[in-house]
Design an enzyme around this catalytic site. Sequence first.
Site, PDB file in Angstrom:
ATOM      1  N   ARG A  87       0.909  -1.384   0.345  1.00 28.77           N
ATOM      2  CA  ARG A  87      -0.268   0.205  -0.229  1.00 28.77           C
ATOM      3  C   ARG A  87       0.594   1.808   0.135  1.00 28.77           C
ATOM      4  O   ARG A  87       0.540   2.330  -0.689  1.00 28.77           O
ATOM      5  CB  ARG A  87      -0.174  -0.282   1.073  1.00 28.77           C
ATOM      6  N   ASP A 111      -7.383  -2.127   2.759  1.00 30.93           N
ATOM      7  CA  ASP A 111      -7.324  -3.036   3.280  1.00 30.93           C
ATOM      8  C   ASP A 111      -8.291  -3.420   5.204  1.00 30.93           C
ATOM      9  O   ASP A 111      -9.099  -3.052   4.947  1.00 30.93           O
ATOM     10  CB  ASP A 111      -5.792  -2.960   3.512  1.00 30.93           C
ATOM     11  N   ASP A 299      -2.501   3.250  15.616  1.00 32.99           N
ATOM     12  CA  ASP A 299      -1.244   2.179  15.224  1.00 32.99           C
ATOM     13  C   ASP A 299      -0.662   1.250  16.340  1.00 32.99           C
ATOM     14  O   ASP A 299      -0.540   0.745  16.419  1.00 32.99           O
ATOM     15  CB  ASP A 299       0.317   2.600  14.366  1.00 32.99           C
TER      16      ASP A 299
HETATM   17  C1  EPZ Z   1       0.207   6.296   7.599  1.00 30.93           C
HETATM   18  O1  EPZ Z   1      -0.665   5.378   6.533  1.00 30.93           O
HETATM   19  C2  EPZ Z   1       0.933   4.926   8.160  1.00 30.93           C
HETATM   20  N1  EPZ Z   1       1.689   3.522   6.994  1.00 30.93           N
HETATM   21  C3  EPZ Z   1      -0.084   3.998   9.045  1.00 30.93           C
HETATM   22  O2  EPZ Z   1       0.173   3.144   9.818  1.00 30.93           O
HETATM   23  C4  EPZ Z   1      -1.139   5.287   9.823  1.00 30.93           C
HETATM   24  O3  EPZ Z   1      -1.933   4.153  10.501  1.00 30.93           O
HETATM   25  C5  EPZ Z   1      -0.967   6.107   9.177  1.00 30.93           C
HETATM   26  O4  EPZ Z   1      -0.425   6.810   8.450  1.00 30.93           O
HETATM   27  C6  EPZ Z   1      -1.868   7.272  10.549  1.00 30.93           C
HETATM   28  O5  EPZ Z   1      -0.676   7.736  10.873  1.00 30.93           O
HETATM   29  C7  EPZ Z   1       2.494   4.110   6.341  1.00 30.93           C
HETATM   30  O6  EPZ Z   1       3.485   5.386   6.252  1.00 30.93           O
HETATM   31  C8  EPZ Z   1       2.925   3.662   5.044  1.00 30.93           C
HETATM   32  P1  EPZ Z   1      -3.558   9.053   6.624  1.00 30.93           P
HETATM   33  P2  EPZ Z   1      -1.947   6.809   5.666  1.00 30.93           P
HETATM   34  O7  EPZ Z   1      -3.054   9.155   4.869  1.00 30.93           O
HETATM   35  O8  EPZ Z   1      -0.297   7.543   4.831  1.00 30.93           O
HETATM   36  C9  EPZ Z   1      -8.310   9.219   5.258  1.00 30.93           C
HETATM   37  C10 EPZ Z   1       0.900   0.071  10.151  1.00 30.93           C
HETATM   38  O9  EPZ Z   1       0.440  -0.605  10.421  1.00 30.93           O
HETATM   39  N2  EPZ Z   1      -7.747   9.829   3.824  1.00 30.93           N
HETATM   40  O10 EPZ Z   1      -3.206   9.686   7.533  1.00 30.93           O
HETATM   41  O11 EPZ Z   1      -2.275   5.632   5.038  1.00 30.93           O
HETATM   42  C11 EPZ Z   1      -7.754   7.802   5.714  1.00 30.93           C
HETATM   43  O12 EPZ Z   1      -8.804   6.620   5.062  1.00 30.93           O
HETATM   44  C12 EPZ Z   1      -0.147   1.695   8.765  1.00 30.93           C
HETATM   45  O13 EPZ Z   1       2.388   0.048  10.276  1.00 30.93           O
HETATM   46  C13 EPZ Z   1      -8.258  10.107   2.948  1.00 30.93           C
HETATM   47  O14 EPZ Z   1      -9.486  10.200   3.220  1.00 30.93           O
HETATM   48  O15 EPZ Z   1      -2.522   7.092   6.429  1.00 30.93           O
HETATM   49  C14 EPZ Z   1      -7.484   7.278   7.074  1.00 30.93           C
HETATM   50  O16 EPZ Z   1      -9.375   7.277   7.357  1.00 30.93           O
HETATM   51  C15 EPZ Z   1      -1.129   1.623   9.165  1.00 30.93           C
HETATM   52  N3  EPZ Z   1      -8.528  11.044   2.161  1.00 30.93           N
HETATM   53  C16 EPZ Z   1      -6.444   9.045   7.293  1.00 30.93           C
HETATM   54  O17 EPZ Z   1      -7.396   9.745   6.196  1.00 30.93           O
HETATM   55  C17 EPZ Z   1      -6.704  10.884   1.679  1.00 30.93           C
HETATM   56  O18 EPZ Z   1      -6.793  11.243   0.576  1.00 30.93           O
HETATM   57  C18 EPZ Z   1      -5.639   9.005   7.806  1.00 30.93           C
HETATM   58  O19 EPZ Z   1      -5.105   8.264   6.689  1.00 30.93           O
HETATM   59  C19 EPZ Z   1      -5.957  10.731   2.105  1.00 30.93           C
HETATM   60  C20 EPZ Z   1      -6.384   9.522   3.948  1.00 30.93           C
END
Ligand code: EPZ
Length: 416
Positions: A87, A111, A299
């Site tokens: 991802r 996921d 996390d």
């Molecule tokens: C990062 O994911 C981490 N993954 C995640 O860790 C972590 O949980 C997350 O940040 C939050 O801290 C990596 O760095 C590889 P977000 P990311 O964009 O970037 C919504 C682990 O276990 N959103 O901050 O995907 C999204 O659906 C993983 O190590 C939108 O709606 O997280 C979520 O609900 C799991 N639209 C929220 O924002 C978008 O365009 C936060 O997502 C982007 C995100």
Amino acid sequence: MNGGARLAGEVRVVGAKNSVLKLMAAALLAEGTTTLTNCPEILDVPLMADVLCSLGCEVDVQASTVTIVAPATLRNEADYRSVSRLRASVCVLGPLVARCRRAVVPLPGGDAIGSRPLDMHANGLRKLGAHTEISHGRVVADAEDLHGAQIWLDFPSVGATENILMAAVLADGTTVIDNAAREPEIVDLCTMLQQMGAKIEGSGTSTLTVHGVTALQPTEHRVIGDRIVGATWAFAAVMTRGEITVQGVDPHHIDLVLDKLRSAGADVSTAIDGFSVAMRGRAEAVDFVTLPYPGFATDLQPMAIALSAVAEGTSMITENVFEARFRFVDEMVRLGADARTDGHHAVVRGVERLSSAPVWASDIRAGAGLVLAGLCADGTTEVWDVEHIDRGYPRFVENLRALGADVARVAAEPER
Ligand code: EPZ
């Protein structure tokens, strides 16, 4: 594993998964050789290497050092198979738009923890002048003229902040990202980009200002310690009434977590590059609310649930980041936890002892949480689908055994 052991000893934590993967993508921004040290030996690193190779890079992963040679001309379409397996590889979008002015990246999809759309990534790139479409299972971005812009994020998304930042560093003019993510991994990325010649202000704050430059240089960078892995060991010490010293993590990256564990009754001491957590008796129940940094990390939510399941009293855990991250609770109930969920709240009444059972890991953190719970259950607990854990926790079983846990990895998998 057989529960009951009190974990004690020292454990060294290496670089953060959620930083190294983005730093590997950032290497695309400069022709030449970028070297990353203190890298975690986890499954996700070679998977990310495959994605970079599909774009024309040469990548050498040697133990904790990753060397990336980015060519003068990159391919701008990432390989579907490589991206679908990881991802985080969506973070090549920003660097490809910056270097190639075009990017075609397959959608990684949702996921176990949520639908995880990319709308904020796409909106940010559009603001920078990239015509961006999400269709046919891909994000396609074209930017004849990549220019600075004022961007407000609806939510401080880690991934969107990283992609927009990595596009803006080579854009013409100044970009301001407001409501940006402030995670230590974002700061680590800003530090590496600045070493490469990028002009960034406000690293670690919710307003990032980027003055675009025409080119960046490759660099050598040491990855920050993994605060999520470090905090997982802290929870393990509290749940098993043990005493663990963690090295290799900046304790200020988990100030709130350590404070929560103090409220649960733990003795916590910190040092520049680590901390110690000791627990004499049974933990007191505390409430947890997941939020973007500096809030309590989502996390660590499975660790909070696992701790609450054996604490004295009732805890409320509120999940504000991922809508489906309570799936893990069903497996905890199989282990005898008294836990119920309602929307983004979980209520957990602690029990004196969990009871062993076969359980399934649905993702990295859920897997780690189930292992910690299994260490507090009577009898033998089997955690299946553990390759999830290998994606984020280097040498997990070896470290557990060194701390006194009665745990072993078995090859066979039962039919679910
Ligand atoms: C990062 O994911 C981490 N993954 C995640 O860790 C972590 O949980 C997350 O940040 C939050 O801290 C990596 O760095 C590889 P977000 P990311 O964009 O970037 C919504 C682990 O276990 N959103 O901050 O995907 C999204 O659906 C993983 O190590 C939108 O709606 O997280 C979520 O609900 C799991 N639209 C929220 O924002 C978008 O365009 C936060 O997502 C982007 C995100």
